[in-house]
Design an enzyme around this catalytic site. Structure first.
Site, PDB file in Angstrom:
ATOM      1  CG  ASP A  11      -1.918  -2.403   7.319  1.00 54.50           C
ATOM      2  OD1 ASP A  11      -3.008  -2.242   7.892  1.00 54.50           O
ATOM      3  OD2 ASP A  11      -1.564  -1.727   6.335  1.00 54.50           O
ATOM      4  CE  LYS A  47     -10.554   0.361   2.804  1.00 55.98           C
ATOM      5  NZ  LYS A  47      -9.390   0.503   2.107  1.00 55.98           N
ATOM      6  CD1 TRP A  69      -2.739   1.543   0.428  1.00 57.60           C
ATOM      7  CD2 TRP A  69      -2.014   1.964   2.520  1.00 57.60           C
ATOM      8  NE1 TRP A  69      -3.455   2.602   0.919  1.00 57.60           N
ATOM      9  CE2 TRP A  69      -3.029   2.890   2.198  1.00 57.60           C
ATOM     10  CE3 TRP A  69      -1.414   2.045   3.773  1.00 57.60           C
ATOM     11  CZ2 TRP A  69      -3.464   3.871   3.077  1.00 57.60           C
ATOM     12  CZ3 TRP A  69      -1.840   3.014   4.660  1.00 57.60           C
ATOM     13  CH2 TRP A  69      -2.859   3.910   4.317  1.00 57.60           C
TER      14      TRP A  69
HETATM   15  C1  LIG Z   1      -3.308  -2.078   3.525  1.00 51.84           C
HETATM   16  C2  LIG Z   1      -3.945  -0.858   4.086  1.00 51.84           C
HETATM   17  N1  LIG Z   1      -3.563  -0.424   5.290  1.00 51.84           N
HETATM   18  C3  LIG Z   1      -4.104   0.659   5.849  1.00 51.84           C
HETATM   19  C4  LIG Z   1      -5.090   1.368   5.203  1.00 51.84           C
HETATM   20  C5  LIG Z   1      -5.628   2.620   5.857  1.00 51.84           C
HETATM   21  O1  LIG Z   1      -6.881   2.457   6.352  1.00 51.84           O
HETATM   22  P1  LIG Z   1      -7.766   3.726   6.762  1.00 51.84           P
HETATM   23  O2  LIG Z   1      -8.480   4.138   5.526  1.00 51.84           O
HETATM   24  O3  LIG Z   1      -8.655   3.213   7.826  1.00 51.84           O
HETATM   25  O4  LIG Z   1      -6.865   4.785   7.247  1.00 51.84           O
HETATM   26  C6  LIG Z   1      -5.529   0.966   3.944  1.00 51.84           C
HETATM   27  C7  LIG Z   1      -6.550   1.716   3.245  1.00 51.84           C
HETATM   28  O5  LIG Z   1      -6.835   1.553   2.108  1.00 51.84           O
HETATM   29  C8  LIG Z   1      -4.947  -0.188   3.376  1.00 51.84           C
HETATM   30  O6  LIG Z   1      -5.311  -0.640   2.194  1.00 51.84           O
END
Ligand SMILES: Cc1ncc(COP(=O)(O)O)c(C=O)c1O
Length: 402
Positions: A208, A243, A127
């Site tokens: 994560d 999500k 990400w």
């Molecule tokens: C792998 C990953 N980690 C963390 C996040 C961050 O999540 P948030 O939108 O709750 O900040 C995302 C969001 O798309 C993600 O895909």
């Protein structure tokens, strides 16, 4: 005097910037298959009915909107902790409500930096924001190959070799399930091997967890985290509920630090609170209270689990369709795309080149992230067909010339 004249224009965010470019595109047949939010078959934003109902219950019960404690809403944390860790002994785990998964990762970076860690290993690809979050706090980033673009799978042997060479005392970020952007997760045996390696080479794992429930199921998707806890390993778990409950804009997340002892957990929490107090003082209450209400109400929790299962099923049916459409339009045997059926979560990683991504956007009004990931949770059957037909018209110049 112009105090701000030295501020340099920043580029748009590579992922969220796509939404802006998409909105500005005037073509009526444009298609956004990029940004990671879940849509129903009509491609409209989706609020889980269970979440809406929890919000209604909360509305009638909520007595105050006073500041939350720095660590957040205690019952929300308890419920989230149970969702992630199950019935494990939680005494050596401290929890902190966070501003989404991003906020949880930022807190992780800060507390690890405070603890003296300064190197983070990131899989390639990952990400896009991981690197930014940790470099902002002063971490040096080292990458290791995660995805093999030839086999479309994780090259596990090579990955293990890389882990063995990592510098002791470093952190290693791993996505617990539904890897973004590749959809490639480790098997249970592979997780066990990784656990052995990180113990042997004295590495600290940052999990994560952004897609719990989107892969195989609520329990299955946190299996590696529970394995690490059961084996007595210290680690960090950055949770995003964006999500899992479809509450993207509410910014609901949590950081759990799995420590060596209950005493250490208390000390670590006290320091994370200081970090939070200086950054945003205390977290927002609404989203956390909605999730708390949902998880504490038996009927609502059951309803949400059913809705989540339907989400998984819809994504799986889009994955099947993508495979059959690719086989049909690229005139290849369906078995050539079997790797796509092994991928988990919202994303399909077909290996679309940056040339194809650019052409899809310019010529067909189809928007993907730069790395070519397709969000299967954001398309319907018609969109999959449109995407694959367009893709079949664009020779993969990068791949064929390399
Ligand atoms: C792998 C990953 N980690 C963390 C996040 C961050 O999540 P948030 O939108 O709750 O900040 C995302 C969001 O798309 C993600 O895909």
């Amino acid at each position: 005097m112009d105090f701000l004249k030295n501020v340099v224009q920043a580029p748009p965010d590579p992922i969220l910037g796509i939404n802006l470019a998409f909105a500005a595109d005037s073509r009526s047949d444009k298609l956004n298959a990029s940004v990671g939010t879940y849509r129903q078959n009509d491609l409209q934003p989706y609020i889980f009915p269970s979440v809406k109902e929890a919000e209604r219950v909360l509305f009638s019960q909520e007595k105050n909107k006073e500041y939350l404690p720095i660590a957040g809403e205690a019952d929300y944390l308890k419920a989230t902790q149970q969702l992630v860790f199950g019935q494990a002994d939680l005494s050596r785990i401290c929890g902190m409500q966070a501003v989404g998964g991003t906020g949880a990762l930022r807190l992780t970076a800060e507390i690890l930096s405070h603890a003296g860690l300064n190197t983070l290993y990131l899989g390639e690809p990952t990400w896009g924001n991981h690197q930014n979050i940790f470099t902002t706090v002063g971490f040096q980033i080292r990458s290791f190959p995660y995805f093999d673009f030839h086999t479309h799978r994780i090259n596990f042997a090579q990955l293990c070799e890389q882990i063995s060479k990592m510098q002791a005392g470093s952190a290693l970020l791993l996505q617990a399930s539904c890897h973004n952007p590749t959809g490639c997760d480790f098997s249970k045996d592979e997780w066990k091997e990784i656990l052995r390696l990180i113990q042997r080479h004295q590495l600290f794992v940052v999990f994560d967890l952004a897609y719990q429930g989107f892969g195989e199921g609520l329990e299955e998707d946190v299996w590696p985290i529970r394995l690490f806890v059961q084996e007595g390993v210290s680690c960090a778990v950055a949770v995003s509920h964006s999500k899992t409950f479809g509450v993207y804009a509410e910014r609901v997340g949590a950081l759990f630090m799995v420590c060596a002892s209950p005493t250490q957990a208390e000390i670590v929490l006290s320091r994370i609170k200081v970090i939070a107090r200086r950054a945003y003082s205390n977290p927002p209450c609404h989203g956390a209270r909605v999730i708390k209400t949902l998880l504490q109400t038996k009927e609502l929790k059951a309803l949400w689990e059913k809705e989540l299962q339907e989400v998984r099923q819809r994504i799986a049916s889009m994955r099947q369709l993508l495979v059959s459409e690719l086989s049909l339009h690229l005139k290849q045997d369906i078995s050539n795309f079997s790797y796509l059926l092994e991928q988990k979560g919202m994303f399909a990683f077909v290996g679309i080149s940056s040339y194809q991504v650019e052409t899809l956007k310019k010529k067909y009004g189809i928007y993907l992230t730069e790395d070519g990931r397709i969000n299967l949770g954001g398309v319907n059957a018609q969109a999959v067909q449109t995407l694959v037909r367009a893709l079949a018209q664009i020779p993969d110049i990068q791949h064929s010339t390399s």
